[in-house]
Motif scaffolding. Structure first.
Motif, PDB file in Angstrom:
ATOM      1  N   LEU A   1       0.835  -1.202   0.000  1.00 42.53           N
ATOM      2  CA  LEU A   1       0.000   0.000   0.000  1.00 42.53           C
ATOM      3  C   LEU A   1       0.870   1.254   0.000  1.00 42.53           C
ATOM      4  N   LYS A   2       0.415   2.221  -0.770  1.00 44.37           N
ATOM      5  CA  LYS A   2       1.167   3.474  -0.813  1.00 44.37           C
ATOM      6  C   LYS A   2       0.476   4.492   0.071  1.00 44.37           C
ATOM      7  N   GLN A   3       1.288   5.364   0.679  1.00 47.37           N
ATOM      8  CA  GLN A   3       0.781   6.411   1.563  1.00 47.37           C
ATOM      9  C   GLN A   3      -0.318   7.216   0.869  1.00 47.37           C
TER      10      GLN A   3
ATOM     11  N   GLU B   1      -2.983   6.316  -0.490  1.00 49.11           N
ATOM     12  CA  GLU B   1      -3.700   5.661  -1.578  1.00 49.11           C
ATOM     13  C   GLU B   1      -4.683   4.670  -0.972  1.00 49.11           C
ATOM     14  N   GLU B   2      -5.949   4.753  -1.419  1.00 50.01           N
ATOM     15  CA  GLU B   2      -6.934   3.838  -0.859  1.00 50.01           C
ATOM     16  C   GLU B   2      -7.030   2.611  -1.736  1.00 50.01           C
ATOM     17  N   TYR B   3      -7.023   1.455  -1.112  1.00 52.28           N
ATOM     18  CA  TYR B   3      -7.128   0.219  -1.881  1.00 52.28           C
ATOM     19  C   TYR B   3      -8.449  -0.444  -1.556  1.00 52.28           C
TER      20      TYR B   3
END
Ligand code: ATP
Length: 344
Positions: free
Chosen positions: A168-170, A172-174
């Motif tokens: 997961l990237k800071q 960023e919603e998954y």
């Protein structure tokens, strides 16, 4: 990205018996020719073209490889090597021969909370490590928690199957709806129940999902009467909607149920036990569901093949689809399941 070898895997490893199969292919025992060491080989079929209906996109395989490479931890299955041919990628991983944790537990007559915590601690350490690398597994369920060697006095946990895992990237919603209903955390946090029953369990998958979404759960006395108050407190602190308020894996490790602060707390854990009757029932139901899903996937694959055949007779451009069928003859159900699950 991992160094993917383009050589033939069989030049280096002798391929042995099937150990298991999943959405994407088979896992087989392999013997390293040079050293005589046994490993496991995860054979992943690649999608041949964008229009193909079978196999995995190469980028999904690359993601799984990249994630496994960055997760070197005692409680996470280790990756040794990767081979690629035109049609498939083979991950050579450590051989985990102790079977599933839940099957091991289901064979026991009794299990104290203290014993269950020894397993839970190892799962939390593995998950906590993943989270320090910003990796979420997204498919933590009993089938993916295995034992290195079940004959050991204190069996060692190994977390497997990073096929749905994401870094997961800071900011960023998954969002994903893949996973298995009982084990989905709506807010992308895996929930592991070692008490034999999910408090969200409904009569069917739809009801279970509804319960999770609505945060409807209860510790029914009939099932949870042997469960300590601290265990319930631990679970409640995980069933919190706001992820900021919810315990992290590392916070779980210092909750007094896991790490008692007083003698009284420690004594409570060894007096309380897992409800083995419901655990065995839960495990048997889970196994039955897994077999049912496998049969369902085989039937679906068979129907797809028939559809494909009749359409390709009408439209020559669909021949590609038909050529994929040849590959499915050797490993049928596994290929279709991942597609179905990731599209569900
Ligand atoms: P899924 O359908 O659960 O997403 P998948 O195609 O990603 O599955 P895995 O879950 O990685 O495949 O493996 C399928 C099965 O193979 C496992 O449930 C397990 O029984 C067996 N298996 C996987 N990895 C190993 C291993 N390293 N050693 C021994 N057996 C293994």
């Amino acid at each position: 990205m991992a160094q993917i070898k383009l050589q033939n895997v069989e030049d280096y490893y002798e391929i042995g018996e099937v150990l298991g199969s999943g959405h994407f292919g088979q896992v087989r025992a392999v013997l390293e020719r040079a050293s005589g060491v046994r490993w496991a080989g995860k054979f992943l079929k690649l999608r041949r073209s964008a229009s193909s209906r079978l196999g995995l996109e190469r980028k999904s395989v690359e993601r799984e490889v990249e994630i496994l490479q960055s997760l070197q931890h005692a409680n996470v299955m280790a990756l040794r090597d990767v081979f690629e041919s035109r049609a498939e990628v083979v991950l050579i991983v450590e051989l985990i021969s102790g079977g599933e944790l839940f099957d091991f537990i289901a064979e026991k007559e009794s299990l104290s909370e203290e014993e269950a915590i020894e397993f839970l601690k190892q799962i939390l350490k593995g998950v906590g490590f993943m989270h320090t690398k910003n990796i979420a597994h997204f498919d933590l369920k009993p089938e993916n928690i295995m034992l290195a060697d079940k004959m050991m006095p204190h069996p060692h946990i190994k977390i497997i199957d990073f096929g749905l895992a994401h870094r997961l990237k800071q900011g960023e919603e998954y969002r994903s709806l893949s996973g298995t209903p009982q084990y989905i955390g709506k807010w992308n946090i895996p929930r592991v129940y070692c008490l034999g029953l999910s408090p969200f369990q409904g009569d069917n998958d739809e009801e279970t999902l509804k319960n999770i979404v609505g945060m409807i759960y209860e510790f029914e006395e009939i099932y949870f009467n042997q469960t300590s108050a601290m265990a319930k407190d631990f679970i409640e602190k995980l069933l919190v909607k706001d992820p900021i308020e919810r315990m992290t894996a590392n916070e779980c490790l210092v909750h007094p149920w896991i790490k008692p602060l007083t003698r009284k707390q420690a004594a409570n854990r060894s007096r309380s036990s897992i409800n083995m009757k419901s655990f065995k029932k839960f495990n048997a139901k889970r196994k039955w569901k897994m077999s049912f899903n496998m049969v369902w996937a085989c039937n679906r694959l068979f129907r797809l093949q028939l559809q494909c055949k009749s359409r390709s007779q009408e439209d020559p451009e669909l021949r590609q689809c038909e050529s994929d069928q040849e590959d499915t003859e050797t490993k049928p159900a596994s290929l279709i399941r991942r597609r179905l699950s990731s599209n569900s």
